[in-house]
Design a protein around this motif. Structure first.
Motif, PDB file in Angstrom:
ATOM      1  N   PRO A 108       0.718  -1.297  -0.036  1.00  0.00           N
ATOM      2  CA  PRO A 108       0.015   0.002   0.500  1.00  0.00           C
ATOM      3  C   PRO A 108       1.025   1.365  -0.042  1.00  0.00           C
ATOM      4  N   ALA A 109       0.506   2.483  -0.596  1.00  0.00           N
ATOM      5  CA  ALA A 109       1.520   3.320  -0.873  1.00  0.00           C
ATOM      6  C   ALA A 109       0.203   4.069  -0.531  1.00  0.00           C
ATOM      7  N   THR A 110       0.789   5.760  -0.415  1.00  0.00           N
ATOM      8  CA  THR A 110      -0.511   7.244  -0.285  1.00  0.00           C
ATOM      9  C   THR A 110      -0.537   8.111  -1.511  1.00  0.00           C
ATOM     10  N   ASP A 111      -1.464   8.331  -2.086  1.00  0.00           N
ATOM     11  CA  ASP A 111      -1.346   8.884  -3.519  1.00  0.00           C
ATOM     12  C   ASP A 111      -1.266  10.563  -3.107  1.00  0.00           C
ATOM     13  N   ALA A 112      -1.469  11.084  -4.005  1.00  0.00           N
ATOM     14  CA  ALA A 112      -1.070  12.626  -3.904  1.00  0.00           C
ATOM     15  C   ALA A 112      -2.365  13.660  -2.515  1.00  0.00           C
ATOM     16  N   ASP A 113      -3.735  13.309  -3.120  1.00  0.00           N
ATOM     17  CA  ASP A 113      -4.748  12.987  -2.558  1.00  0.00           C
ATOM     18  C   ASP A 113      -4.594  12.554  -1.668  1.00  0.00           C
ATOM     19  N   GLY A 114      -3.829  11.820  -0.478  1.00  0.00           N
ATOM     20  CA  GLY A 114      -4.035  11.060   0.610  1.00  0.00           C
ATOM     21  C   GLY A 114      -4.619  10.328   0.597  1.00  0.00           C
ATOM     22  N   ARG A 115      -5.004   9.413  -0.542  1.00  0.00           N
ATOM     23  CA  ARG A 115      -5.883   8.218  -0.657  1.00  0.00           C
ATOM     24  C   ARG A 115      -4.862   7.465  -0.600  1.00  0.00           C
ATOM     25  N   THR A 116      -5.180   5.830  -0.095  1.00  0.00           N
ATOM     26  CA  THR A 116      -4.056   4.312   0.001  1.00  0.00           C
ATOM     27  C   THR A 116      -4.997   4.319  -0.942  1.00  0.00           C
ATOM     28  N   ALA A 166      -6.025  -0.553  -6.961  1.00  0.00           N
ATOM     29  CA  ALA A 166      -6.901   0.185  -6.645  1.00  0.00           C
ATOM     30  C   ALA A 166      -6.603   1.130  -5.417  1.00  0.00           C
ATOM     31  N   ARG A 167      -7.920   1.632  -5.556  1.00  0.00           N
ATOM     32  CA  ARG A 167      -7.590   3.478  -4.317  1.00  0.00           C
ATOM     33  C   ARG A 167      -8.704   3.614  -3.781  1.00  0.00           C
ATOM     34  N   SER A 168      -9.015   3.685  -2.806  1.00  0.00           N
ATOM     35  CA  SER A 168      -9.736   3.749  -1.348  1.00  0.00           C
ATOM     36  C   SER A 168     -10.798   4.830  -1.606  1.00  0.00           C
ATOM     37  N   THR A 169     -11.922   4.852  -1.306  1.00  0.00           N
ATOM     38  CA  THR A 169     -12.529   6.321  -1.643  1.00  0.00           C
ATOM     39  C   THR A 169     -12.397   7.496  -0.649  1.00  0.00           C
ATOM     40  N   HIS A 170     -12.317   6.978   0.322  1.00  0.00           N
ATOM     41  CA  HIS A 170     -11.512   8.320   1.067  1.00  0.00           C
ATOM     42  C   HIS A 170      -9.949   8.366   1.806  1.00  0.00           C
ATOM     43  N   LYS A 171      -9.330   9.259   2.206  1.00  0.00           N
ATOM     44  CA  LYS A 171      -7.973   8.877   3.337  1.00  0.00           C
ATOM     45  C   LYS A 171      -8.322   7.761   4.365  1.00  0.00           C
ATOM     46  N   LEU A 172      -7.266   6.813   4.279  1.00  0.00           N
ATOM     47  CA  LEU A 172      -7.184   6.049   5.633  1.00  0.00           C
ATOM     48  C   LEU A 172      -6.455   6.324   6.489  1.00  0.00           C
ATOM     49  N   SER A 173      -6.630   6.267   7.253  1.00  0.00           N
ATOM     50  CA  SER A 173      -5.072   6.199   8.563  1.00  0.00           C
ATOM     51  C   SER A 173      -4.790   5.247   9.281  1.00  0.00           C
ATOM     52  N   GLY A 174      -3.688   5.910  10.259  1.00  0.00           N
ATOM     53  CA  GLY A 174      -2.819   4.169  10.814  1.00  0.00           C
ATOM     54  C   GLY A 174      -2.367   2.799   9.500  1.00  0.00           C
ATOM     55  N   ASP A 175      -1.981   1.781   9.890  1.00  0.00           N
ATOM     56  CA  ASP A 175      -1.212   1.088   8.996  1.00  0.00           C
ATOM     57  C   ASP A 175      -2.645  -0.088   8.225  1.00  0.00           C
ATOM     58  N   VAL A 176      -2.763   0.718   7.104  1.00  0.00           N
ATOM     59  CA  VAL A 176      -3.438  -0.005   6.077  1.00  0.00           C
ATOM     60  C   VAL A 176      -3.220  -1.723   5.633  1.00  0.00           C
ATOM     61  N   LYS A 177      -3.817  -2.705   5.728  1.00  0.00           N
ATOM     62  CA  LYS A 177      -3.169  -4.138   4.869  1.00  0.00           C
ATOM     63  C   LYS A 177      -4.750  -4.054   3.926  1.00  0.00           C
ATOM     64  N   PRO A 178      -4.479  -3.930   2.854  1.00  0.00           N
ATOM     65  CA  PRO A 178      -5.337  -4.689   1.705  1.00  0.00           C
ATOM     66  C   PRO A 178      -5.003  -6.081   1.800  1.00  0.00           C
ATOM     67  N   GLU A 179      -6.108  -6.547   1.212  1.00  0.00           N
ATOM     68  CA  GLU A 179      -6.334  -7.946   0.425  1.00  0.00           C
ATOM     69  C   GLU A 179      -7.344  -8.098  -0.102  1.00  0.00           C
ATOM     70  N   VAL A 180      -7.421  -9.364  -0.835  1.00  0.00           N
ATOM     71  CA  VAL A 180      -8.474  -9.440  -1.810  1.00  0.00           C
ATOM     72  C   VAL A 180      -9.930 -10.266  -1.378  1.00  0.00           C
ATOM     73  N   GLY A 181     -10.467  -9.204  -1.303  1.00  0.00           N
ATOM     74  CA  GLY A 181     -11.604 -10.295  -1.284  1.00  0.00           C
ATOM     75  C   GLY A 181     -12.791 -10.683  -2.400  1.00  0.00           C
ATOM     76  N   THR A 182     -12.703 -10.353  -3.561  1.00  0.00           N
ATOM     77  CA  THR A 182     -13.342 -11.721  -4.395  1.00  0.00           C
ATOM     78  C   THR A 182     -12.762 -10.919  -5.641  1.00  0.00           C
ATOM     79  N   ALA A 183     -12.847 -12.059  -6.498  1.00  0.00           N
ATOM     80  CA  ALA A 183     -11.732 -11.764  -7.744  1.00  0.00           C
ATOM     81  C   ALA A 183     -12.790 -12.957  -8.621  1.00  0.00           C
ATOM     82  N   LEU A 184     -12.767 -12.035  -9.754  1.00  0.00           N
ATOM     83  CA  LEU A 184     -13.820 -12.741 -10.623  1.00  0.00           C
ATOM     84  C   LEU A 184     -13.011 -12.401 -12.384  1.00  0.00           C
ATOM     85  N   ARG A 185     -12.826 -13.971 -12.780  1.00  0.00           N
ATOM     86  CA  ARG A 185     -12.773 -13.851 -14.774  1.00  0.00           C
ATOM     87  C   ARG A 185     -13.812 -14.006 -15.328  1.00  0.00           C
ATOM     88  N   TYR A 186     -13.640 -13.455 -16.287  1.00  0.00           N
ATOM     89  CA  TYR A 186     -14.424 -13.206 -17.004  1.00  0.00           C
ATOM     90  C   TYR A 186     -14.385 -13.290 -18.551  1.00  0.00           C
TER      91      TYR A 186
END
Length: 186
Positions: A108-116, A166-186
């Motif tokens: 995870p990283a933080t972009d210029a807008d503060g989003r993860t 993937a870009r969060s919909t808002h600023k997140l703080s603290g230790d953010v851990k991304p994980e795959v929820g659902t993934a579909l191939r179509y």
């Protein structure tokens, strides 16, 4: 729900937490036995619950706690809305095949807008071009869901990899851990 509204709700939730802490401290100070001089407790509150300035600390604490609960509820509603939107996007995919084993997330990283943000890489193991929809959940160190988004990586050639972000919909703080929820191939 607009992104700005979701951001405001998250900011209000943080403010609400501060208000709860302050309200708890104020409520703790308002308790007393009325045993001080002239019927005023050591906290400065007379037996009627009103301090000499005319302010009822218990009432203020109650109002602050109520406001904090309301703001926390709004933040919860924003998360529920993001989760529902992700579900709608995934439900709209016909004939999708589980592809979680074909997805790799970057750090995870933080972009210029503060989003993860997090890089999403998909591997197409099929014999023809396929698209992927990947739900990325952003969680805190305690495993609590902070946000969720769906990334689409389209038309990945057979035997190749495709990339998205993937870009969060808002600023997140603290230790953010991304994980795959659902993934579909179509």
């Amino acid at each position: 729900m607009t992104v700005n509204r979701a951001r405001r709700m998250r900011e209000r939730a943080g403010t609400a937490a501060l208000v709860v802490v302050l309200a708890a401290g104020l409520a703790a100070c308002s308790g007393g036995d009325g045993g001080g001089p002239s019927g005023v407790s050591p906290s400065g509150v007379n037996p009627s619950g009103v301090n000499p300035s005319g302010v009822n600390p218990s009432g203020a604490a109650s109002r602050a706690a109520s406001a904090a609960a309301s703001l926390a509820s709004q933040a919860s509603d924003a998360l529920a809305s993001a989760t529902a939107e992700a579900g709608r996007r995934l439900d709209g995919i016909k004939n999708g095949i589980d592809a979680r084993d074909a997805v790799t997330l970057g750090a995870p990283a933080t972009d210029a807008d503060g989003r993860t943000t997090v890089a999403v890489t998909v591997a197409n193991k099929a014999d023809k071009a396929k698209s992927f929809a990947v739900q990325v959940n952003f969680k805190d160190a305690g495993g609590n869901l902070l946000d969720t988004v769906v990334v689409t990586v389209g038309d990945v050639p057979a035997g190749r990899t495709g990339k998205g972000t993937a870009r969060s919909t808002h600023k997140l703080s603290g230790d953010v851990k991304p994980e795959v929820g659902t993934a579909l191939r179509y």
